[in-house]
Design an enzyme around this catalytic site. Structure first.
Site, short mmCIF file in Angstrom:
data_model
loop_
_atom_site.label_atom_id
_atom_site.label_comp_id
_atom_site.label_asym_id
_atom_site.label_seq_id
_atom_site.Cartn_x
_atom_site.Cartn_y
_atom_site.Cartn_z
N HIS A 160 30.39 134.10 102.90
CA HIS A 160 31.45 133.11 103.16
C HIS A 160 32.15 132.71 101.85
O HIS A 160 32.69 131.60 101.75
CB HIS A 160 30.90 131.85 103.84
N SER A 287 53.33 139.18 82.52
CA SER A 287 54.39 138.50 83.26
C SER A 287 55.63 138.46 82.39
O SER A 287 55.55 138.32 81.17
CB SER A 287 53.94 137.07 83.59
N LYS A 293 49.79 135.71 80.79
CA LYS A 293 49.28 136.37 81.99
C LYS A 293 48.78 137.79 81.75
O LYS A 293 49.35 138.54 80.98
CB LYS A 293 50.38 136.43 83.08
N GLU A 300 45.76 145.09 92.97
CA GLU A 300 46.59 144.48 94.02
C GLU A 300 47.38 145.56 94.76
O GLU A 300 47.54 145.51 95.98
CB GLU A 300 47.56 143.46 93.40
#
Ligand code: ARG
Length: 465
Positions: A160, A287, A293, A300
């Site tokens: 979970h 970024s 970043k 992804e």
């Protein structure tokens, strides 16, 4: 209107050529030209078989085979001119051959593009499964090596997405090895299914000519382990069966699902909140706005691309389900999804295999996360069970301890013993020894568990395959 002479292969009964839009909707050469090598091999075997049964001469066979070889090398050099007016890879190659070799007019004897394309695709599936198998093996090896480097890095395991019990990072990574090993089994079953020759099925009902299907099958390597030819057993099924397409797309979807879950774990682990790993610069991006970043784009994209693979499978299932027997032109649309599933699966696997060697575990962040003593609450239950407390009661007792720790705002293992003793008489003073993490890990020593010896054995097993 197109030059109707170009459609000599089937143009005999037509008084005008196809409309420009018919050509555009009908062509498949833009995507099936990648079958050229398999188409040439299929035609060479067809020529060999026709000579074997005396339909063409040995000289004609040799001229056809040599002509095809020349065309294939022209194609592989990128010097072949593909003509969409000739529809597909089969007619482009046959037309080029006919211009060079007069005997080529006999090549299509006892053959239809329906059994031809089915043969080409089965050859392609065997090739594609072998390629993906190699890429899967590389991912497995990279995961095993990363597991070997992280055998002693203990992290919380999650259910979970809540901290559950401690595991080694190696054990977590080896879970993915099990998945990718199952993917190899699935792809090898697809390869096995593809390994049956449909050539000789003709358009739908075979031929009256005295062909030798087994000879052609053998020439193309459609053989069993004993070298015996494997040929399809129903001509109607052979030209309309797309099961292998669907099973291949399904096996790729499963690869995609596994890669996507691995990506999700690595993305989470590389976030500042977890901080368990650092990803290599070469597989991350920055970024344009925020200088600090470092984004896990490769993973992804893998998570995103896995959706494409599911879509390809869905497309094929939907396309086939309402088709009457046998071949319908709809089936030309079967190739883009399987080519895409192959290309994307291979790219994703190759990216992961190349990236994993650059992944670094952050030992101190992992140690801090796993220092949470609540991760060993279940071990306290086991301690009580060994002392004869029934499991349900022991679970309740430890629940009370956890509640007390929360109330006192104290880590579970630092509760004052006087308070602990009040909760259950079986909780002796040695109860805190349960929180020794090394001992806790070593105790998980049965098959499939995260104990260090089990993990070590599994690493050795995977290295031996
Ligand atoms: N390009 C076609 C395909 O991929 C080849 C088979 C054509 N057969 C036919 N009956 N028109 O499906």
């Amino acid at each position: 209107m197109a030059d109707d002479k170009k459609q000599a292969t089937w143009g005999g009964r037509f008084s005008e050529g196809p409309a420009e839009l018919m050509l555009r909707i009908g062509e498949s050469v833009s995507f099936d030209q990648r079958l050229a090598r398999f188409d040439v091999r299929g035609s060479q075997a067809q020529a060999a078989m026709l000579a074997q049964v005396g339909i063409i001469t040995v000289e004609e066979r040799d001229a056809i085979q040599a002509g095809l070889e020349t065309i294939l090398s022209t194609i592989e050099q990128g010097a072949f001119t593909w003509d969409p007016a000739l529809e597909d890879v089969h007619m482009n190659i046959e037309q080029a051959l006919t211009q060079a070799v007069p005997a080529a007019a006999k090549l299509h004897t006892a053959r239809s593009r329906n059994d031809q394309v089915a043969t080409d695709m089965r050859l392609w599936f065997k090739f594609a499964c072998d390629q993906l198998d190699g890429s899967l093996l590389a991912v497995i090896q990279a995961l095993v090596e990363l597991a070997d480097r992280t055998r002693e890095v203990i992290i919380p395991g999650y259910t979970h997405l809540q901290r559950a019990q401690p595991v080694s990072m190696a054990h977590h990574l080896l879970a993915y090895v099990e998945m990718f090993a199952r993917d190899r089994t699935r792809l090898s079953a697809v390869r096995e299914q593809a390994n049956v020759c449909p050539l000789g099925s003709g358009a739908i009902a075979g031929t009256t000519l005295p062909i030798d299907r087994e000879f052609a099958a053998k020439a193309l390597g459609f053989v069993d382990a004993a070298g015996q030819p494997r040929v399809t057993q129903n001509s109607m099924d052979a030209v309309s069966d797309r099961d292998t397409f669907i099973d291949f797309a399904s096996a790729c979807s499963m690869v995609g699902v596994h890669l996507s879950r691995l990506s999700e774990d690595l993305i989470l682990w590389s976030s500042a909140e977890f901080g368990f790993i650092a990803l290599p610069d070469a597989f991350t991006t920055g970024s344009s706005l925020m200088p600090q970043k470092k984004n896990p784009d490769a993973f992804e994209l893998i998570r995103g691309k896995s959706a494409r693979l599911t879509g390809n499978l869905q497309m094929l299932l939907t396309m086939v389900k309402g088709l009457p027997l046998t071949y319908n032109r709809d089936l030309q649309e079967d190739k883009p999804p399987v080519f895409d599933s192959f290309d994307q699966s291979k790219l994703m696997l190759d990216c992961v295999a190349a990236c994993l060697p650059g992944v670094a575990a952050n030992a101190s962040r992992c140690a801090a996360a796993v220092a949470d003593p609540a991760l060993l609450a279940t071990d306290v239950v086991d301690y009580l069970v060994i002392k004869g407390v029934p499991f349900r009661e022991a679970h309740h007792v430890v629940g009370a301890l956890v509640g007390l720790a929360e109330k006192l705002d104290t880590p579970l293992n630092q509760l004052p013993y006087a308070e602990v003793a009040k909760i259950h008489s079986a909780l002796a003073e040695d109860w805190v020894e349960v929180f020794d993490l090394d001992k806790a890990m070593a105790a998980r020593d049965k098959t499939g568990m995260p104990g260090p010896q089990q993990v070590q054995a599994r690493i050795e097993y995977w290295r031996s395959i």
